[in-house]
Enzyme design. Structure first.
Site, mmCIF file in Angstrom:
data_model
loop_
_atom_site.group_PDB
_atom_site.id
_atom_site.type_symbol
_atom_site.label_atom_id
_atom_site.label_comp_id
_atom_site.label_asym_id
_atom_site.label_seq_id
_atom_site.Cartn_x
_atom_site.Cartn_y
_atom_site.Cartn_z
ATOM 1 N N ASP A 102 -0.464 29.538 19.637
ATOM 2 C CA ASP A 102 0.761 28.745 19.563
ATOM 3 C C ASP A 102 1.840 29.289 20.493
ATOM 4 O OD1 ASP A 102 -0.784 27.827 17.476
ATOM 5 O OD2 ASP A 102 0.888 27.640 16.073
ATOM 6 N N HIS A 104 5.155 27.194 20.657
ATOM 7 C CA HIS A 104 6.301 26.732 19.864
ATOM 8 C C HIS A 104 7.635 26.799 20.614
ATOM 9 C CE1 HIS A 104 4.619 25.510 16.090
ATOM 10 N NE2 HIS A 104 3.906 26.630 15.980
ATOM 11 N N ASP A 131 0.156 23.313 19.622
ATOM 12 C CA ASP A 131 1.484 23.710 19.142
ATOM 13 C C ASP A 131 2.339 24.262 20.273
ATOM 14 O OD1 ASP A 131 0.750 22.836 16.670
ATOM 15 O OD2 ASP A 131 1.239 24.682 15.615
ATOM 16 N N ASP A 134 8.293 22.415 19.149
ATOM 17 C CA ASP A 134 8.908 22.611 17.826
ATOM 18 C C ASP A 134 9.225 24.079 17.559
ATOM 19 O OD1 ASP A 134 8.956 19.938 17.193
ATOM 20 O OD2 ASP A 134 7.087 19.972 16.073
ATOM 21 N N ARG A 135 10.189 24.266 16.663
ATOM 22 C CA ARG A 135 10.647 25.582 16.215
ATOM 23 C C ARG A 135 11.468 26.309 17.283
ATOM 24 N NH1 ARG A 135 9.667 25.818 10.632
ATOM 25 N NH2 ARG A 135 7.497 25.303 10.173
ATOM 26 N N ASN A 163 -1.404 20.579 15.308
ATOM 27 C CA ASN A 163 -0.784 19.721 14.304
ATOM 28 C C ASN A 163 0.651 19.351 14.658
ATOM 29 O OD1 ASN A 163 -0.255 22.592 13.706
ATOM 30 N ND2 ASN A 163 0.907 21.814 11.958
ATOM 31 N N HIS A 164 1.305 20.128 15.539
ATOM 32 C CA HIS A 164 2.664 19.787 15.967
ATOM 33 C C HIS A 164 2.681 18.804 17.136
ATOM 34 C CE1 HIS A 164 5.562 22.330 13.685
ATOM 35 N NE2 HIS A 164 4.440 22.963 13.366
ATOM 36 N N HIS A 213 -7.518 24.203 17.226
ATOM 37 C CA HIS A 213 -6.206 24.643 16.761
ATOM 38 C C HIS A 213 -6.247 25.181 15.338
ATOM 39 C CE1 HIS A 213 -1.930 24.978 16.218
ATOM 40 N NE2 HIS A 213 -2.030 24.284 15.104
ATOM 41 N N ARG A 261 -1.211 23.453 2.188
ATOM 42 C CA ARG A 261 -0.422 22.728 3.177
ATOM 43 C C ARG A 261 -0.325 21.237 2.853
ATOM 44 N NH1 ARG A 261 0.348 25.365 8.278
ATOM 45 N NH2 ARG A 261 -0.895 27.264 8.566
ATOM 46 N N HIS A 288 -2.645 28.413 14.864
ATOM 47 C CA HIS A 288 -2.142 27.732 13.665
ATOM 48 C C HIS A 288 -1.443 28.623 12.644
ATOM 49 C CE1 HIS A 288 -1.744 24.321 11.072
ATOM 50 N NE2 HIS A 288 -2.668 24.670 10.216
#
Length: 364
Positions: A102, A104, A131, A134-135, A163-164, A213, A261, A288
């Site tokens: 990731d 991010h 990913d 985001d974040r 998943n992002h 992922h 989750r 992940h």
């Protein structure tokens, strides 16, 4: 009658061709950039596909001072979609390769990742296991830079879906907000999320290392099943596609268990061993999950009948995640003989670019 005889005895005439008022359109192939020389560390000569000045854009984004104008970003997204549509759900990659977890939105740390990788291999392919956004504070620059590299070196960059890479998730965890503030609207966000639908789901390094992922799915026994998934869609809430980007390994689980989750599954050592045996794999790499050391091997204490444990490893490439977790980041370098070695790196300082954008509330 004479008229009848003359007609019956006449020599057959060749059939005249018929012409359509609308002749068929000539099919054209997408113009792809030339591949870099395999044994050369230098990039190929400059090119100009579709009028894109990729070298100039890469240099612009790398400075961190500006982001692409909205029109140029949309053009880039369309061009990358033309490349990704020709890739398989399970993209085959040849070593040497750098496997990354990731990111991010931590753009300056992404540049540090490439500096770390260049010290390992002069020339290598890259697999990013999703990913990208985001974040972090610079999701737009991170995604743009990776898309530019994909457009410039399509055979050296493999970008997988996480998943992002989803409209539902990016609308909540920062990427939508960032596009709104930097472009004054959501059109750029829509173009980027359209690219997400074209990303491959998994990668296979020399048919021995499986990269994904999230993890495994109870509905998938053979990798060929992944090749049949219709990936051109938003990540669904359940099913095989969902499981591959949401599932997690768990030491307390043997086969399968419900994930906290709310999507995907928890899978154990036995489920991993079955999948690896059926597909003749040596290693499964996934991302992940945050791990403080930058990487973590799972199921080391779970032995099969031969005294071996299934080899499953989590790779995490976002140092000091969310600018407060204090973790290391790592990349997995795999050479031509499939020998892998982890290389860790720390966050850079400063860790993000302000560009006049305030810090989102979930960082405070």
């Amino acid at each position: 009658s004479k008229a009848t005889v003359s007609v019956l005895n006449c020599t057959p005439q060749p059939r005249r061709p018929t012409y359509s008022a609308h002749p068929p359109r000539r099919r054209t192939r997408t113009r792809h950039p030339p591949a870099p020389a395999r044994n050369s560390p230098f990039p190929p000569p400059s090119f100009d596909p579709m009028g894109l000045d990729l070298d100039k854009w890469i240099a612009l984004i790398k400075t961190g001072e500006k982001f692409l104008p909205e029109h140029d970003l949309k053009t880039l997204c369309r061009y990358v979609c033309d490349i990704l549509v020709e890739e398989n759900n399970v993209q085959v990659v040849q070593p040497p390769v750098i496997i990354c977890g990731d990111i991010h939105g931590q753009f300056l740390d992404l540049l540090e990742l490439f500096r770390t990788a260049e010290r390992v291999f002069e020339e290598a392919r890259y697999v990013f296991m999703g990913d990208f956004v985001d974040r972090g504070m610079n999701s737009l620059e991170t995604l743009t830079y990776l898309l530019l590299l994909k457009a410039r070196y399509p055979d050296r960059m493999t970008l997988l879906r996480g998943n992002h890479e989803s409209r539902q998730v990016t609308a909540i965890y920062g990427f939508w907000d960032e596009c709104q503030k930097k472009y004054g609207g959501s059109d750029a966000w829509r173009c980027c999320t359209d690219v997400f639908d074209y990303l491959p789901i998994a990668a296979l390094v020399d048919n021995k290392i499986f990269c994904v992922h999230g993890g495994l799915s109870p509905q998938i026994r053979a990798i060929d099943q992944i090749r049949l998934i219709r990936r051109l869609q938003e990540v669904p809430n359940d099913g095989m596609f969902c499981d591959l980007v949401w599932s997690d390994p768990d030491e307390s689980v043997n086969m399968w268990s419900v994930s906290p989750r709310g999507a995907g599954w928890l899978f154990g050592a036995a489920a991993t061993e079955v999948f690896m045996h059926i597909n003749n794999l040596d290693l499964i790499t996934r991302a992940h999950q945050l791990v403080q050391e930058g990487h973590k091997y799972h199921f080391k204490d779970k032995k099969n009948a031969n005294g071996e444990s299934p080899k499953l490893v989590t790779v995490w490439s976002a140092p000091n995640y969310c600018y407060r977790c204090g973790n290391l980041a790592s990349i997995l370098a795999v050479d031509e003989n499939l020998h892998g070695k982890f290389h860790t790196f720390k966050e850079v300082s400063p860790q993000y670019i302000h560009q006049g954008v305030s810090c989102p509330s979930y960082f405070l």
